[in-house]
Design an enzyme around this catalytic site. Structure first.
Site, short mmCIF file in Angstrom:
data_model
loop_
_atom_site.label_atom_id
_atom_site.label_comp_id
_atom_site.label_asym_id
_atom_site.label_seq_id
_atom_site.Cartn_x
_atom_site.Cartn_y
_atom_site.Cartn_z
N ASP A 1 -10.81 1.91 -4.98
CA ASP A 1 -9.49 2.30 -5.46
C ASP A 1 -8.65 2.97 -4.38
O ASP A 1 -7.45 2.77 -4.30
CB ASP A 1 -9.66 3.26 -6.66
N ASP B 1 0.91 -1.14 0.00
CA ASP B 1 0.00 0.00 0.00
C ASP B 1 0.94 1.19 0.00
O ASP B 1 1.54 1.51 1.04
CB ASP B 1 -0.89 0.01 1.25
N HIS B 2 1.12 1.82 -1.15
CA HIS B 2 2.24 2.77 -1.24
C HIS B 2 2.05 3.98 -0.34
O HIS B 2 3.00 4.67 -0.02
CB HIS B 2 2.53 3.15 -2.69
N LYS C 1 4.88 6.54 2.29
CA LYS C 1 5.07 7.99 2.20
C LYS C 1 5.66 8.49 3.52
O LYS C 1 5.24 8.06 4.60
CB LYS C 1 3.75 8.70 1.89
N LYS D 1 -11.42 12.52 -7.72
CA LYS D 1 -10.65 12.85 -8.92
C LYS D 1 -11.24 14.13 -9.51
O LYS D 1 -12.41 14.45 -9.29
CB LYS D 1 -10.73 11.73 -9.94
N HIS E 1 -5.68 2.92 0.88
CA HIS E 1 -4.86 4.05 1.33
C HIS E 1 -5.49 4.82 2.50
O HIS E 1 -4.86 5.12 3.49
CB HIS E 1 -4.61 5.03 0.19
C1 BG6 Z 1 -3.44 4.56 -6.66
C2 BG6 Z 1 -4.80 4.70 -7.28
O1 BG6 Z 1 -3.41 3.49 -5.76
O2 BG6 Z 1 -3.13 5.77 -5.98
C3 BG6 Z 1 -4.87 5.89 -8.21
O3 BG6 Z 1 -5.09 3.51 -8.00
C4 BG6 Z 1 -4.41 7.14 -7.50
O4 BG6 Z 1 -6.18 6.06 -8.73
C5 BG6 Z 1 -3.09 6.91 -6.81
O5 BG6 Z 1 -4.29 8.17 -8.47
C6 BG6 Z 1 -2.72 8.09 -5.96
O6 BG6 Z 1 -1.41 7.94 -5.50
P1 BG6 Z 1 -0.53 9.20 -5.15
O7 BG6 Z 1 0.73 8.63 -4.57
O8 BG6 Z 1 -0.31 9.94 -6.44
O9 BG6 Z 1 -1.31 10.01 -4.18
#
Ligand code: BG6
Length: 513
Positions: free
Chosen positions: A259, A201-202, A206, A364, A264
């Site tokens: 999504d 989960d990126h 952060k 979005k 997140h």
């Molecule tokens: C992703 C989603 O996991 O995270 C995207 O699938 C989204 O829709 C993105 O744009 C957002 O990541 P960040 O790091 O740009 O906030």
């Protein structure tokens, strides 16, 4: 000169989770010709190398279907790294880095391709001293997971040699609902142990997300106030000016709730709401996070109508540029009912958070990009300065991105003879305080996976509990005979008016970002 030994001994370098130094290994990327490899994974590995943190013995093998040679793959990656690396590219460093990269052409379903892979990995181990350690990165559609894992097991690549390790990193989406997530978990855990499974989960990688625990548990002043007695409510916002870009088909089947919220935003919420863990091991931290997800008050269909607003953008302008409606995006149904915005009012039903609403919104095509958590404290008693006119409450804002930092809004007396009170900000910016850019989330996460530290990855029970909560909302939207409306908002606005009403009803308002 700093040696690896010096670094390991220095507690400041050990980070959130006392991570040991990464070990020599081969990273095998499945789906290597996909966007993620070019935009994120290789630039991240290159930046780790540039910071001097990459193990000297590390190889990268890209596994994909397209015809490429090692050389053509390296050239493409060079171009991408020039574009996407946060530190640009140093010719000499890139020259040695590129020699670590290899390309392996195979269909995902072709067993013979995996047999060749096993031989190649053995040869690379001997040539490059990577000690049989392997990190498999599944950067492919979830429908491919099962087949790839099965083949890896069929050629024995899931079993490490004596004294070595194998781990698997799985990219999101991790399922589309609870049953599919359970199936995926059982497929993965059939082949790899849970402790060797790293679900990305990126957002957890952060810098400021990691700092939430430090803020809360390394400072004595916040934690005594961090509960329902002093906190009025919490707002978590993730705003994006982007539309769905080229991801129409994926997004159509996903929507903003699956999504971004299921993963997140709930992860951020957990970091804000969790109890202090007993230590910083992966399981202690994740044990506390999962308790938060379990404590989320489940929503009945009628609660969904009351507590959740879903929206979809129509034509509009973002940053002065005209943009089309979601329904007119590439490969999106003109009658699509997919939400591109969602706002929720949640409750964490435990002692600490009794009756404190958490307002979460994500969208979005909003006017600007930014992710932040705002802790709104209760107002001071209205007996002295705020007797006649309301003095605003203190708000602690954790800016996840951009301009990572933390600010605290306090009230101050305006200089002059009369007592005039105005809010001012105490502001900490990562960039100015530490004088350097934060690493990208993928850098931290790849380093952690190479070091065997799963703290910043989602565990199977966290993922499943989050789906259990999200599924109730999806069901109310899709299965209920009279589903709540899909509200429209013009691209470039802050979302549907109904989302403002969600807070106004409680006498509150969204923070202006
Ligand atoms: C992703 C989603 O996991 O995270 C995207 O699938 C989204 O829709 C993105 O744009 C957002 O990541 P960040 O790091 O740009 O906030």
């Amino acid at each position: 000169m700093t040696t690896h030994h010096d670094r390991a001994a220095n507690p400041l370098r050990e980070g959130l989770s006392n991570r040991p130094m990464p070990q020599p290994c081969t990273v095998v990327i499945f789906g290597a010709s996909g966007d993620l490899t070019y935009r994120k994974l290789i630039p991240a590995l290159y930046n780790i190398a540039s910071d001097g943190d990459l193990p000297a013995a590390l190889s990268v093998v890209g596994f994909a279907r397209r015809e490429k040679t090692d050389d053509s793959f390296r050239n493409e990656l060079e171009e991408a790294t020039r574009k996407f690396s946060r530190q640009g590219i140093n010719e000499e460093l890139w020259g040695s880095f590129r020699e670590r990269i290899f390309y392996h052409k195979s269909e995902f379903g072709d067993l013979e391709g995996y047999e060749r892979l096993a031989q190649r990995l053995n040869a690379l181990d001997s040539a490059r001293n990577t000690r049989g350690n392997r990190l498999f990165y599944l950067s492919v559609a979830p429908s491919e997971f099962g087949g790839i894992l099965e083949k890896l097991a069929a050629v024995g690549l899931n079993n490490p040699a004596e004294g070595s390790w194998t781990r698997v990193i799985v990219e999101k989406p991790f399922g589309t609902d609870l049953p599919s997530a359970q199936t995926l978990n059982s497929v993965v855990n059939h082949v790899f142990r849970e402790e060797d499974t790293y679900r990305i989960d990126h957002y957890l990688g952060k810098e400021t997300a990691q700092n939430i625990m430090v803020l809360r548990f390394a400072n004595a002043i916040f934690e005594p106030l961090w509960n329902h007695r002093y906190i009025d409510h919490v707002q978590i916002t993730a705003a994006e000016p982007l539309g769905v870009e080229a991801r129409g088909p994926y997004y159509e089947s996903s929507g903003a709730l699956r999504d971004m919220v299921q993963n997140h935003l709930l992860q951020l919420l957990c970091l804000v709401a969790m109890e202090p863990p007993t230590d910083l091991t992966a399981d202690s931290v994740r044990d506390e996070k999962v308790k938060v997800v379990r404590a989320l008050r489940p929503m009945k269909p009628e609660d969904v109508a009351h507590n959740v607003v879903r929206g979809q953008y129509t034509n509009g302008a973002v940053n002065g540029r005209e943009v089309t409606s979601y329904r007119a995006e590439d490969r999106v149904s003109p009658e699509s009912m997919t939400e591109t915005y969602v706002a929720l009012r949640l409750h964490v039903d435990n002692w600490r958070w009794a009756d404190v609403p958490f307002y979460v919104r994500v969208g979005k095509r909003l006017p600007k990009g930014g992710t932040e958590i705002a802790i709104h404290f209760k107002a001071a008693p209205g007996v002295l300065f705020n007797r006649d006119s309301a003095v605003g409450p203190n708000v602690l804002v954790i800016r996840i991105q951009p301009d990572e930092g933390i600010s605290l809004r306090i009230q101050a007396k305006r200089p002059g003879a009369s007592v005039k009170i105005e809010p001012v900000k105490m502001d900490f910016h990562y960039g100015t305080s530490f004088g350097k850019a934060s690493p990208e989330a993928y850098e931290r996460l790849l380093l952690d996976a190479m070091s065997g530290d799963a703290t910043l990855f989602a565990r199977s029970d966290e993922v499943e509990c989050a789906w259990r909560f999200i599924d109730l909302i999806e069901q109310a939207w899709h299965a209920h005979p009279s589903p709540p409306p899909l509200c429209q908002y013009p691209a470039g606005s802050w979302g549907p008016a109904e989302a403002d009403a969600l807070l106004e009803r409680d006498g509150r308002a969204w923070r202006r970002m």
